[in-house]
Design a protein around this motif. Sequence first.
Motif, short mmCIF file in Angstrom:
data_model
loop_
_atom_site.label_atom_id
_atom_site.label_comp_id
_atom_site.label_asym_id
_atom_site.label_seq_id
_atom_site.Cartn_x
_atom_site.Cartn_y
_atom_site.Cartn_z
N CYS A 196 0.85 -1.19 0.00
CA CYS A 196 0.00 0.00 0.00
C CYS A 196 0.89 1.25 0.00
CB CYS A 196 -0.91 0.01 1.22
SG CYS A 196 -2.07 -1.39 1.28
N PRO A 197 0.67 2.13 -0.96
CA PRO A 197 1.53 3.32 -1.09
C PRO A 197 1.11 4.45 -0.16
CG PRO A 197 -0.07 3.30 -2.86
CD PRO A 197 -0.33 2.06 -2.05
N PHE A 198 1.46 4.33 1.10
CA PHE A 198 1.06 5.33 2.10
C PHE A 198 2.01 6.53 2.08
CE2 PHE A 198 -2.28 2.87 3.26
CZ PHE A 198 -2.05 1.79 4.08
N GLY A 199 1.82 7.40 1.07
CA GLY A 199 2.70 8.54 0.95
C GLY A 199 2.29 9.75 1.75
N SER A 200 1.02 9.87 2.04
CA SER A 200 0.50 10.99 2.82
C SER A 200 -0.41 10.43 3.90
CB SER A 200 -0.31 11.94 1.94
OG SER A 200 0.47 12.45 0.89
N TRP A 201 -0.44 11.10 5.04
CA TRP A 201 -1.29 10.60 6.13
C TRP A 201 -1.80 11.72 7.00
CZ3 TRP A 201 3.71 9.04 5.29
CH2 TRP A 201 4.69 9.56 6.14
N GLY A 202 -2.82 11.39 7.79
CA GLY A 202 -3.46 12.38 8.63
C GLY A 202 -2.85 12.45 10.02
N GLN A 203 -3.57 13.10 10.92
CA GLN A 203 -3.08 13.33 12.28
C GLN A 203 -3.12 12.09 13.15
OE1 GLN A 203 -1.82 16.20 13.31
NE2 GLN A 203 -2.86 17.91 12.34
#
Length: 126
Positions: free
Chosen positions: A111-118
Motif C-alpha cells: 500500500c503506497p502510504f505517501g500521505s497521512w493524517g493526524q
Amino acid sequence: VQFVESGGGLVQAGGSLRLSCAASGLSLDDYAIGWFRQAPGKEREGVSCITVGDWRMYYADSVKGRFTISANISKNTAYLQMNSLKPEDTAVYYCAAGSWDGTYLHTVSGCPFGSWGQGTQVTVSS
C-alpha cells in the motif's frame, strides 16, 4: 492531500469501532487509501488499504477476519470497521493514501502510504 479522521476511542476487548477518513485533494479512483497504526515502542504497521479502481482490499495478517475496509466514492471517504478488538490492537491509527499505478499490490505492505493524517487513538482494554 488532506484527511479528516474520526471514530477512535476506548473499547473493551471483543468490542467494535469504526474509523472514518474523509479525503480531499485526491480522487479515490487513482489512489490507494487505508490505515497504518503505531503503538508506543513499536514499528509502524500497515493495517489495511483499498484500491477503489479495482475494488481490491488488503489486510495485515493480524487483522484478517476482524477488520473490514470500505469506501464511498461519492463522499471520497474510506472506512475501517474493526470487530473483535484485542488489547494488542491498541495504537494510534493513521489514515493514509498514495498514488496508485493500477497494479495488484499483493499485500498490505504494498500500500503506497505517501500521505497521512493526524491519527486517531484506539485503545482496547482487557
